[in-house]
Design an enzyme around this catalytic site. Structure first.
Site, PDB file in Angstrom:
ATOM      1  N   ARG A 154      -6.670 -10.175   0.471  1.00 17.27           N
ATOM      2  CA  ARG A 154      -6.306 -11.013  -0.673  1.00 17.27           C
ATOM      3  C   ARG A 154      -6.915 -12.405  -0.730  1.00 17.27           C
ATOM      4  O   ARG A 154      -7.270 -12.847  -1.837  1.00 17.27           O
ATOM      5  CB  ARG A 154      -4.772 -11.066  -0.778  1.00 17.27           C
ATOM      6  CG  ARG A 154      -4.204  -9.727  -1.238  1.00 17.27           C
ATOM      7  CD  ARG A 154      -2.745  -9.563  -0.899  1.00 17.27           C
ATOM      8  NE  ARG A 154      -2.545  -9.412   0.534  1.00 17.27           N
ATOM      9  CZ  ARG A 154      -1.360  -9.241   1.109  1.00 17.27           C
ATOM     10  NH1 ARG A 154      -0.264  -9.212   0.364  1.00 17.27           N
ATOM     11  NH2 ARG A 154      -1.269  -9.099   2.423  1.00 17.27           N
ATOM     12  N   LYS A 171      -7.268   6.220   9.278  1.00 18.00           N
ATOM     13  CA  LYS A 171      -6.349   6.353  10.429  1.00 18.00           C
ATOM     14  C   LYS A 171      -5.980   7.816  10.690  1.00 18.00           C
ATOM     15  O   LYS A 171      -4.805   8.208  10.629  1.00 18.00           O
ATOM     16  CB  LYS A 171      -5.064   5.543  10.201  1.00 18.00           C
ATOM     17  CG  LYS A 171      -5.303   4.048   9.997  1.00 18.00           C
ATOM     18  CD  LYS A 171      -3.984   3.292   9.906  1.00 18.00           C
ATOM     19  CE  LYS A 171      -4.156   1.812   9.696  1.00 18.00           C
ATOM     20  NZ  LYS A 171      -4.677   1.425   8.367  1.00 18.00           N
ATOM     21  N   ASP A 230      -4.030  13.979  13.878  1.00 19.30           N
ATOM     22  CA  ASP A 230      -3.738  15.394  13.642  1.00 19.30           C
ATOM     23  C   ASP A 230      -4.125  16.167  14.908  1.00 19.30           C
ATOM     24  O   ASP A 230      -4.420  15.541  15.935  1.00 19.30           O
ATOM     25  CB  ASP A 230      -4.541  15.876  12.408  1.00 19.30           C
ATOM     26  CG  ASP A 230      -3.833  16.988  11.653  1.00 19.30           C
ATOM     27  OD1 ASP A 230      -3.362  17.944  12.310  1.00 19.30           O
ATOM     28  OD2 ASP A 230      -3.753  16.919  10.415  1.00 19.30           O
ATOM     29  N   THR A 264       1.236  -2.929  13.129  1.00 14.29           N
ATOM     30  CA  THR A 264       1.927  -4.218  13.237  1.00 14.29           C
ATOM     31  C   THR A 264       3.253  -4.212  12.479  1.00 14.29           C
ATOM     32  O   THR A 264       4.062  -5.113  12.624  1.00 14.29           O
ATOM     33  CB  THR A 264       1.030  -5.376  12.732  1.00 14.29           C
ATOM     34  OG1 THR A 264       0.409  -4.965  11.519  1.00 14.29           O
ATOM     35  CG2 THR A 264      -0.029  -5.726  13.740  1.00 14.29           C
ATOM     36  N   LYS A 322     -13.918  -2.588   3.367  1.00 16.21           N
ATOM     37  CA  LYS A 322     -12.974  -1.593   3.901  1.00 16.21           C
ATOM     38  C   LYS A 322     -12.316  -0.832   2.762  1.00 16.21           C
ATOM     39  O   LYS A 322     -11.797  -1.430   1.821  1.00 16.21           O
ATOM     40  CB  LYS A 322     -11.904  -2.295   4.741  1.00 16.21           C
ATOM     41  CG  LYS A 322     -10.868  -1.338   5.322  1.00 16.21           C
ATOM     42  CD  LYS A 322      -9.956  -2.048   6.298  1.00 16.21           C
ATOM     43  CE  LYS A 322      -8.712  -2.618   5.672  1.00 16.21           C
ATOM     44  NZ  LYS A 322      -7.753  -1.612   5.180  1.00 16.21           N
ATOM     45  N   ASP A 375     -10.998   3.381   6.349  1.00 18.47           N
ATOM     46  CA  ASP A 375      -9.759   3.130   7.102  1.00 18.47           C
ATOM     47  C   ASP A 375      -8.721   4.203   6.755  1.00 18.47           C
ATOM     48  O   ASP A 375      -7.774   3.949   6.017  1.00 18.47           O
ATOM     49  CB  ASP A 375      -9.272   1.714   6.719  1.00 18.47           C
ATOM     50  CG  ASP A 375      -7.960   1.336   7.380  1.00 18.47           C
ATOM     51  OD1 ASP A 375      -7.591   1.965   8.390  1.00 18.47           O
ATOM     52  OD2 ASP A 375      -7.301   0.398   6.878  1.00 18.47           O
TER      53      ASP A 375
END
Ligand code: C5P
Length: 234
Positions: A214, A66, A69, A123, A37, A64
């Site tokens: 991570r 997002k 518009d 989130t 990603k 990614d």
């Protein structure tokens, strides 16, 4: 559209500031074990050349960015992303039905057709944040409303918390993709993620793909960490 056991369901989040760091990590993992990603920071610094490099190394890339518009602009951005040969892209479902339809149509008319995924409620947004921007109801209700909107516009799935998977799977059916960050293999550091699940728990709940950053990218040996996740899921 369910995943099959022969394709990797782990998407490693390349949350690095530079192409060099991202390519170094990519050289330590394998397209047979994971997809990759690329998000806003890395894409802004490294650009399409990095995407093309990762794709040419055989990786499925989730871009990614997002998008959110006016419909024409999002459609053109989706088309440009498709031309990079990426495997998955995403748009904010809160852009509304016309924006989602425009994104769907742009992808469908592209030669290469990445999976199109909706972002529901970030989130990071709590109830009071939603109230501040005039969103009615609980975050759970907003997630469901936006996921249904994405499905109605023909999107392939949504990004969601692993804790939302059981409910969304029941409401959206078995073929809708549920892409879940917030994954922590047992014994790894949660970092800033609050609502987490292990890879096996998230897949058992009904996730289609697991976004893991991570625990793999910061591991002493990323391929060992990735193999441990694969073994947990096997
Ligand atoms: O390092 P970690 O496993 O927490 O990385 C998770 C990745 O998923 C990051 O790229 C993060 O931006 C992304 N993400 C998330 N929560 C969301 C949406 C995306 O953690 N709701």
């Amino acid at each position: 559209m369910n995943t099959t056991s022969s394709e990797p369901c782990v998407i490693v989040a390349l949350d690095f500031p530079t192409a060099d760091e991202a390519l170094a990590l990519a050289s330590r993992v394998s397209p047979t074990l994971c997809r990759l990603k690329v998000g806003k920071e890395l894409f802004t610094s490294a650009g399409p050349a990095l995407i093309e490099a990762l794709v040419s190394q055989g990786f499925d890339v989730f871009l990614d960015l997002k998008y959110h518009d006016i419909p024409t602009t999002v459609a053109k951005a989706c088309k440009a992303a498709a031309q990079l040969g990426v495997w998955m892209i995403n748009v904010h479902a809160s852009g509304g039905p016309r924006m989602l339809d425009a994104a769907r149509n742009a992808i469908d008319s592209s030669q290469h057709r990445p999976l199109l995924i909706g972002v529901t409620v970030l989130t990071s947004m709590a109830q009071e944040d939603l109230e501040a921007i005039g969103v009615i109801g609980t975050p759970e209700q907003a997630v469901t409303r936006l996921a249904l909107l994405a499905k109605r516009s023909g999107l392939d799935g949504v990004v969601c918390s692993p804790l939302e998977v059981t409910r969304l799977r029941a409401e959206l059916g078995k073929d809708f993709l549920l892409v879940t960050p917030g994954i922590r293999p047992a014994g790894t550091d949660a970092g800033d993620q609050k609502r987490i699940m292990t890879p096996a728990m998230a897949m058992a709940a009904g996730s289609s793909y697991l976004v893991i950053g991570r625990p793999i990218t910061q591991a002493p040996d990323p391929i060992v960490a990735l193999q441990a996740v694969a073994a947990e899921l096997a």
